[in-house]
Design a protein around this motif. Structure first.
Motif, PDB file in Angstrom:
ATOM      1  N   GLN A 164      20.384  10.571 -51.260  1.00 51.29           N
ATOM      2  CA  GLN A 164      20.554   9.384 -52.091  1.00 51.29           C
ATOM      3  C   GLN A 164      19.469   8.331 -51.901  1.00 51.29           C
ATOM      4  OE1 GLN A 164      24.638   7.603 -52.760  1.00 51.29           O
ATOM      5  NE2 GLN A 164      23.715   5.986 -51.552  1.00 51.29           N
ATOM      6  N   ASP A 243      19.553   7.747 -46.404  1.00 48.41           N
ATOM      7  CA  ASP A 243      20.994   7.789 -46.629  1.00 48.41           C
ATOM      8  C   ASP A 243      21.277   9.102 -47.349  1.00 48.41           C
ATOM      9  OD1 ASP A 243      23.647   7.538 -47.146  1.00 48.41           O
ATOM     10  OD2 ASP A 243      23.512   5.691 -48.332  1.00 48.41           O
ATOM     11  N   GLU A 286      21.910   7.979 -42.494  1.00 52.99           N
ATOM     12  CA  GLU A 286      23.257   7.510 -42.860  1.00 52.99           C
ATOM     13  C   GLU A 286      24.068   8.649 -43.471  1.00 52.99           C
ATOM     14  OE1 GLU A 286      23.047   3.826 -45.008  1.00 52.99           O
ATOM     15  OE2 GLU A 286      24.825   4.277 -46.189  1.00 52.99           O
ATOM     16  N   ASP A 287      25.340   8.698 -43.147  1.00 50.07           N
ATOM     17  CA  ASP A 287      26.242   9.740 -43.667  1.00 50.07           C
ATOM     18  C   ASP A 287      25.558  11.108 -43.751  1.00 50.07           C
ATOM     19  OD1 ASP A 287      28.452   8.054 -43.876  1.00 50.07           O
ATOM     20  OD2 ASP A 287      28.186   7.650 -46.002  1.00 50.07           O
ATOM     21  N   ASP A 313      28.811   5.308 -43.251  1.00 52.04           N
ATOM     22  CA  ASP A 313      29.082   4.448 -44.423  1.00 52.04           C
ATOM     23  C   ASP A 313      30.400   4.912 -45.052  1.00 52.04           C
ATOM     24  OD1 ASP A 313      29.166   3.104 -46.836  1.00 52.04           O
ATOM     25  OD2 ASP A 313      27.461   4.122 -47.727  1.00 52.04           O
ATOM     26  N   LEU A 336      27.682   0.843 -41.196  1.00 53.68           N
ATOM     27  CA  LEU A 336      27.278   0.081 -42.367  1.00 53.68           C
ATOM     28  C   LEU A 336      28.397  -0.913 -42.672  1.00 53.68           C
ATOM     29  CD1 LEU A 336      24.634   0.547 -44.016  1.00 53.68           C
ATOM     30  CD2 LEU A 336      26.104   1.313 -45.881  1.00 53.68           C
ATOM     31  N   LYS A 338      29.854  -3.225 -45.474  1.00 51.94           N
ATOM     32  CA  LYS A 338      29.883  -3.595 -46.891  1.00 51.94           C
ATOM     33  C   LYS A 338      31.160  -4.391 -47.142  1.00 51.94           C
ATOM     34  CE  LYS A 338      27.560   0.471 -48.933  1.00 51.94           C
ATOM     35  NZ  LYS A 338      27.810   1.875 -49.374  1.00 51.94           N
ATOM     36  N   LYS A 389      20.454  -3.822 -45.488  1.00 51.34           N
ATOM     37  CA  LYS A 389      20.106  -2.778 -46.461  1.00 51.34           C
ATOM     38  C   LYS A 389      20.526  -3.262 -47.849  1.00 51.34           C
ATOM     39  CE  LYS A 389      21.390   1.973 -47.692  1.00 51.34           C
ATOM     40  NZ  LYS A 389      22.566   2.839 -47.813  1.00 51.34           N
TER      41      LYS A 389
HETATM   42 ZN    ZN Z   1      25.556   5.090 -47.967  1.00 51.60          ZN
END
Ligand code: ZN
Ligand code: PGA
Length: 433
Positions: A164, A243, A286-287, A313, A336, A338, A389
């Motif tokens: 991603q 990611d 990430e992930d 995440d 992460l 959010k 990020k």
């Molecule tokens: Zn992510």
């Protein structure tokens, strides 16, 4: 009634960076202070995150938020008017109790996070503080090391590549302003290379170049060449951050790489990622495995976690209990953060605190659907998270956050401290042996 009592809460429908409806909330206090916040929206969401309330039906692809807006103007305003905006914990507890569901699906995570953050802004203004200073509560603040996307993929670019986000981290920067300057050079160099090789096809949802590559690994090679073309040493001045967002293409321990037309099992996936970490200067992943694959997360972290930041995440969804469980089982070494995954500021902070307590890396993050709202720039700096990020280095919903950090750095003057490479595991960015 005191100066910081809430007198008005008003929500309206505004539009995000994908042209989709979202919720904006204004809060006014008795003493005249005001606060405003807008809910962001993800596209590659974790299964366990707070649910955005969407209207469904034929209009606007079912994505309208009139019900969520109505909840704010109706029962949320009724409940919160009269409460003290400086008691964020009580505000958020009232929101959670009023909603009454485990995933915020009744009032809507979008309604709740916009209210929660707008109250935070109003309380800061009432004390004549910047949001950054207000949330720091007297503790030291620090400008974050940015993670900035150069190529976008996955759910943000029609799945043109499986991975991603292909990002850079300017490890050699001495301050935030320099970090952006270095990133600007890499972003420009990448654009020039893409153009020269006839691969430039516009930008993905978060502003990174749309990736016209034949394999996921080709993007890594292009990233290294972009860093070099910009005049930097890969892994030393500028490292790579990925990611993988593996929940998007992995389930039940099987991973389907659409671009390369192959399927990997858990071990194959870990092996492929470790191979990349040996061949490229990757500092953070990430992930790497899917949200339903803690075993895979543990395997990758056991093999790479001493050198590489392994971020959860979708795996952690900004949830304090999940962070604690991941720490106990060593399934990752960073979280992460959010705010809209949690749904309130208090729960977001709890996940952040759990990360700090576990000695995890902490990365405050935007969503792929964003707006001019810059709350996260203040949270990253004021909470001393160490990393931020936001997506790429284009499109104003991204640049608004980076530019806000520049203003914070300037306002701090000689007091400004920048989180450099120290926020990462030792030797991060050096290829794995
Ligand atoms: Zn992510
Ligand atoms: P999202 O993706 O905002 O589309 O969920 C961002 C991320 O995976 O970090």
């Amino acid at each position: 009634m005191s100066r910081t009592s809430i007198t008005h809460i008003v929500a309206r429908r505004v539009w995000d960076s994908r042209g989709r409806p979202t919720v904006e909330v204004d809060v006014r206090l008795q003493g005249g202070a005001t606060g405003r916040a807008i809910a962001p929206a993800g596209a590659s969401r974790g299964t366990h995150e707070a649910i955005d309330l969407r209207d469904g039906g034929p209009a606007l692809g079912g994505l309208d938020v009139r019900k969520a807006v109505g909840h704010v103007n109706g029962e949320i305003a009724t409940r919160l008017v009269g409460m003290d905006a400086t008691d964020q914990r009580a505000i958020d507890a009232a929101l959670i109790a009023l909603d009454g569901t485990p995933n915020k699906s009744r009032l809507g995570g979008n309604a709740m996070i916009a209210v929660s953050m707008a109250v935070l802004h109003a309380a800061a203004q009432a004390g004549h503080d910047s949001l950054c200073t207000y949330v720091a509560r007297g503790r030291p603040v620090r400008l974050p090391l940015p993670e900035i996307q150069i190529f976008g993929g996955g759910a943000h670019a029609g799945r043109r590549v499986d991975i991603q986000d292909f990002m850079v981290m300017p490890l050699g920067a001495a301050n935030f302003a320099q970090a952006l300057e270095m990133t600007a050079e890499v972003y420009r160099a990448a654009g020039e290379l893409m153009k020269a090789e006839d691969r430039l096809q516009g930008v993905a949802d978060e502003g990174g170049y749309w990736p016209a590559f034949d394999s996921n690994e080709e993007a890594l090679g292009m990233l290294v060449r972009s860093i070099e073309r910009a005049g930097f040493t890969p892994g030393d001045d500028v490292a790579i951050s990925l990611d993988v967002a593996a929940s998007e293409f992995g389930r039940d321990g099987l991973y389907r790489l659409g671009l390369e037309g192959r399927e990997l099992d858990r071990d194959g996936m870990v092996e492929m990622l470790l191979g990349w970490c040996q061949r490229y200067p990757i500092a953070s992943v990430e992930d790497p495995l899917a949200e339903d694959d803690p075993e895979g997360m543990r395997a990758f972290t056991a093999a790479a976690g001493h050198r590489i930041q392994v971020i959860g995440d979708d795996f952690l969804v900004t949830n304090a209990d999940r962070v604690r469980a991941a720490a106990a089982t060593r399934s990752c070494n960073a979280v992460l953060i959010k705010p809209n995954q949690a749904g309130t500021v208090t729960e977001t902070y709890a996940a952040f605190e759990a990360g700090m307590a576990a000695d995890f890396g902490t990365i405050v993050s935007a969503r792929s659907g964003e707006t001019e709202d810059v709350t996260i720039a203040h949270l990253a700096t004021g909470w001393n998270a160490g990393q931020l990020k936001v997506g790429s280095f284009s499109r104003s919903e991204r640049m608004a956050k980076w530019n806000e950090c520049l203003r914070l750095e300037e306002a701090l003057g000689s007091q400004a401290v920048f989180a450099g490479r120290d926020v990462l595991p030792p030797d991060a960015g050096k290829p794995l042996p």
